[in-house]
Every structure is written in C-alpha cells, then in structure tokens.
Motif scaffolding. Structure first.
Motif, short mmCIF file in Angstrom:
data_model
loop_
_atom_site.label_atom_id
_atom_site.label_comp_id
_atom_site.label_asym_id
_atom_site.label_seq_id
_atom_site.Cartn_x
_atom_site.Cartn_y
_atom_site.Cartn_z
N GLU A 5 -12.85 22.34 0.74
CA GLU A 5 -12.30 21.55 -0.36
C GLU A 5 -11.05 20.80 0.10
O GLU A 5 -10.49 21.07 1.16
CB GLU A 5 -11.92 22.47 -1.53
CG GLU A 5 -13.07 23.26 -2.12
CD GLU A 5 -13.98 22.41 -2.98
OE1 GLU A 5 -13.66 21.23 -3.24
OE2 GLU A 5 -15.04 22.93 -3.39
N VAL A 6 -10.59 19.88 -0.74
CA VAL A 6 -9.33 19.20 -0.48
C VAL A 6 -8.20 20.21 -0.57
O VAL A 6 -8.35 21.30 -1.11
CB VAL A 6 -9.10 18.04 -1.48
CG1 VAL A 6 -10.21 17.01 -1.39
CG2 VAL A 6 -8.98 18.57 -2.91
N SER A 7 -7.04 19.85 -0.04
CA SER A 7 -5.90 20.75 -0.07
C SER A 7 -5.34 20.90 -1.47
O SER A 7 -5.57 20.08 -2.36
CB SER A 7 -4.80 20.24 0.86
OG SER A 7 -4.18 19.09 0.31
N CYS A 38 -3.43 17.93 -2.41
CA CYS A 38 -4.26 16.81 -2.86
C CYS A 38 -4.62 16.96 -4.33
O CYS A 38 -4.54 15.99 -5.10
CB CYS A 38 -5.52 16.72 -2.00
SG CYS A 38 -6.58 15.30 -2.41
N ARG A 39 -5.00 18.16 -4.74
CA ARG A 39 -5.33 18.37 -6.15
C ARG A 39 -4.11 18.11 -7.03
O ARG A 39 -4.23 17.55 -8.13
CB ARG A 39 -5.82 19.80 -6.38
CG ARG A 39 -7.21 20.11 -5.86
CD ARG A 39 -8.24 19.07 -6.24
NE ARG A 39 -8.23 18.71 -7.66
CZ ARG A 39 -8.87 17.66 -8.15
NH1 ARG A 39 -9.56 16.86 -7.36
NH2 ARG A 39 -8.83 17.40 -9.45
N LYS A 40 -2.94 18.51 -6.54
CA LYS A 40 -1.72 18.29 -7.33
C LYS A 40 -1.45 16.79 -7.49
O LYS A 40 -1.10 16.34 -8.59
CB LYS A 40 -0.53 18.97 -6.66
CG LYS A 40 0.76 18.84 -7.44
CD LYS A 40 1.86 19.74 -6.88
CE LYS A 40 2.30 19.31 -5.49
NZ LYS A 40 3.45 20.10 -5.01
N ILE A 41 -1.65 16.02 -6.42
CA ILE A 41 -1.42 14.58 -6.50
C ILE A 41 -2.44 13.93 -7.44
O ILE A 41 -2.08 13.05 -8.25
CB ILE A 41 -1.50 13.94 -5.10
CG1 ILE A 41 -0.34 14.41 -4.24
CG2 ILE A 41 -1.53 12.42 -5.19
CD1 ILE A 41 1.04 14.10 -4.80
N ILE A 42 -3.69 14.35 -7.38
CA ILE A 42 -4.70 13.82 -8.30
C ILE A 42 -4.29 14.11 -9.75
O ILE A 42 -4.41 13.25 -10.64
CB ILE A 42 -6.09 14.44 -8.01
CG1 ILE A 42 -6.62 13.94 -6.65
CG2 ILE A 42 -7.07 14.11 -9.12
CD1 ILE A 42 -6.93 12.48 -6.59
N GLU A 43 -3.81 15.32 -9.99
CA GLU A 43 -3.38 15.68 -11.35
C GLU A 43 -2.18 14.84 -11.80
O GLU A 43 -2.10 14.43 -12.96
CB GLU A 43 -3.06 17.17 -11.40
CG GLU A 43 -4.29 18.04 -11.32
CD GLU A 43 -4.00 19.50 -11.00
OE1 GLU A 43 -4.94 20.30 -10.97
OE2 GLU A 43 -2.81 19.83 -10.75
N ALA A 102 0.83 -1.20 0.00
CA ALA A 102 0.00 0.00 0.00
C ALA A 102 0.86 1.24 0.00
O ALA A 102 1.89 1.29 0.68
CB ALA A 102 -0.94 0.01 1.21
N ALA A 103 0.45 2.24 -0.76
CA ALA A 103 1.08 3.55 -0.75
C ALA A 103 0.12 4.54 -0.13
O ALA A 103 -1.05 4.61 -0.54
CB ALA A 103 1.46 3.99 -2.17
N PHE A 104 0.57 5.28 0.87
CA PHE A 104 -0.22 6.31 1.53
C PHE A 104 0.40 7.65 1.15
O PHE A 104 1.60 7.86 1.37
CB PHE A 104 -0.20 6.16 3.05
CG PHE A 104 -1.07 5.07 3.61
CD1 PHE A 104 -1.20 3.85 2.98
CD2 PHE A 104 -1.76 5.27 4.78
CE1 PHE A 104 -1.99 2.84 3.50
CE2 PHE A 104 -2.57 4.29 5.33
CZ PHE A 104 -2.69 3.06 4.69
N ILE A 105 -0.41 8.57 0.63
CA ILE A 105 0.08 9.91 0.32
C ILE A 105 -0.69 10.91 1.17
O ILE A 105 -1.90 11.10 0.99
CB ILE A 105 -0.07 10.24 -1.18
CG1 ILE A 105 0.68 9.21 -2.02
CG2 ILE A 105 0.46 11.65 -1.45
CD1 ILE A 105 0.59 9.47 -3.52
N ASN A 106 0.01 11.52 2.10
CA ASN A 106 -0.57 12.52 2.99
C ASN A 106 -0.42 13.90 2.36
O ASN A 106 0.69 14.37 2.16
CB ASN A 106 0.13 12.47 4.35
CG ASN A 106 -0.35 13.55 5.30
OD1 ASN A 106 -1.38 14.19 5.08
ND2 ASN A 106 0.41 13.79 6.36
N CYS A 107 -1.55 14.53 2.08
CA CYS A 107 -1.55 15.81 1.36
C CYS A 107 -1.72 17.00 2.30
O CYS A 107 -2.33 18.02 1.94
CB CYS A 107 -2.62 15.80 0.28
SG CYS A 107 -2.38 14.53 -0.97
#
Length: 247
Positions: free
Chosen positions: A103-105, A108-113, A18-23
């Motif tokens: 909204e998300v941080s 978070c938006r950068k990681i989604i992109e 599992a990879a966890f990304i804390n934004c």
C-alpha cells in the motif's frame, strides 16, 4: 520546428507551477528513494520552464485530519495550511510514495486526507477547488504494488477534482523482499533503477503529459463550468437532470 529525429521541438511551459509532495517515511537530510525518482520528473519539468517546489511531508508537522486547519480541531500545530498555499497556487500536483505492505505510505494517506479537506471549497466558477489542475503519482519500492498504489492515489486525485492525463504514473520496484531500492549505489558505481528503460520512459511520459494537460487547461481557462458547478447546483440549477417522476 523539428529536431533531427523528426520529433517536434520541445514546448516551453514557462509560467506553469508544480508542487511535488514526497511521502517517504524518511526525514531529511537522509536519502529518499522516492525523491530520487521524483527528481527525474522534476528535472524534465524545470528544463521545460516549469517552477517546481518539492516538499517532503515527514519534515513538516502536518496534523492528520480532514479539515483545512487542524489547529481549529484540537491540534496544537499544523503545517498543512502553509503547504496547501503552494498546492493551490500550482497547476500540477505530483505525489510520490513508497510501497509498504503493498500500500501507499501512511504519509501519503495523510496527504490525500488533507487534500480532501478542501473538497468543499470552490473556485471562481463555483466548481470544486482543484478543477483545472493536473495530477500524477510516482511510486517506488522493492515489493509488488506499483499499479495498485497508483490506482488508489490517482482515483483520489480525480475524485477531488484533479484532471488525470494519460500515463499519469511512474514507478520502480526491485525484487520482492529485502534488497536495493531505486537510486541505491552499487559496487560498480552505477545506481539501481537508472538503467530501467520502462521506468525512465514512464517518468518522462508522466512529466510531459502533466505539463501538456496543465497547459491546455490553463489556455482554455479551466474546465467548462456548465453541468459541474456546485454553487449553481446548490442554488437550484439542475443542468437538464431528468425528473424521475416523469420517466
């Protein structure tokens, strides 16, 4: 085998990754409320045999953009290509985000992109690259918006190919406005949010449902490729798609 309470014995999911990304917007080593709740999910997974790797995105020089390596598009450096190796190698992805203005941080938006940057890549079946992986989200804050943030993040993960299990989100919010956040120590020594049965239950269900789903997908060899192979579609296969001229 069953435990004394009648529940089945906990499965062993040794071998899953599992990879966890804390934004969070807070760089290490400062305390992150989001990471505090993510650690609940992490502990459950590690106890079940899952190998978990946690990233705090703000600690890394991740360039914004929608390409796998932004150094090929004008940026001097980009940490995403290295982090994406862990994401690609993992069966599970958990994104954690605080709430800002409902909204998300921005992290978070950068990681989604950056995840979306891989949307054109395919696996060995010709499917989009994230097929066969499970995704979930953890949200913290002291203002309204947990379900909204979870909704947008889970949609994004599902859209790029992640399988979203039931109860794939967990969150905690305190009173609206300035105040303590999840994991803050109180005067009596207890920590905020640790006594929230709703939050702890959802974090537990999230952890197990992600593991169950990832395990089932891995055992099944991923999602069947009939009807969803981008490579086959591009080659002309139409999978019984009706011809509008003959409707």
């Amino acid at each position: 085998m069953t435990e004394a309470n009648g529940n089945q014995q906990a499965p062993d999911y040794n071998g899953l990754q599992a990879a966890f990304i804390n934004c969070t917007l807070t760089p290490s080593p400062a305390f992150s409320h989001t990471e505090c709740l993510m650690a609940v999910v992490q502990a459950i997974m590690e106890d079940a045999g899952v190998t978990v790797e946690m990233f705090r995105s703000v600690d890394h020089d991740i360039a914004p953009g929608v390409y796998p390596d932004m150094t090929e598009h004008g940026f001097d450096s980009d940490a995403w290509p290295e982090i994406s190796k862990a994401v690609m190698a993992s069966d599970i992805l958990v994104i954690g985000t605080p709430i800002w203005l409902g909204e998300v941080s921005s992290e978070c938006r950068k990681i989604i992109e950056r995840l979306y940057a891989h949307s054109g890549e395919t696996n060995d079946k010709g499917q989009y690259i994230f097929y066969g992986k499970a995704g979930g989200v953890v949200v913290t804050g002291n203002e309204d918006g947990v379900k909204h943030c979870a909704m947008s993040t889970l949609y994004s993960l599902g859209h790029i190919g992640y399988t979203i299990p039931p109860q794939a989100d967990a969150g905690w919010i305190g009173p609206i406005g300035p105040g303590p956040s999840y994991g803050d120590e109180q005067d009596d020594g207890t920590r905020v949010g640790f006594d929230s049965d709703f939050t702890q239950r959802n974090a537990t269900f999230l952890a197990w449902n992600l593991m169950h789903t990832a395990h089932m997908l891995k055992q099944a060899g991923g999602i069947p490729a009939y009807g969803n192979s981008r490579e086959a579609w591009d080659a002309g296969t139409r999978y019984n798609h009706p011809n509008p001229e003959y409707r």
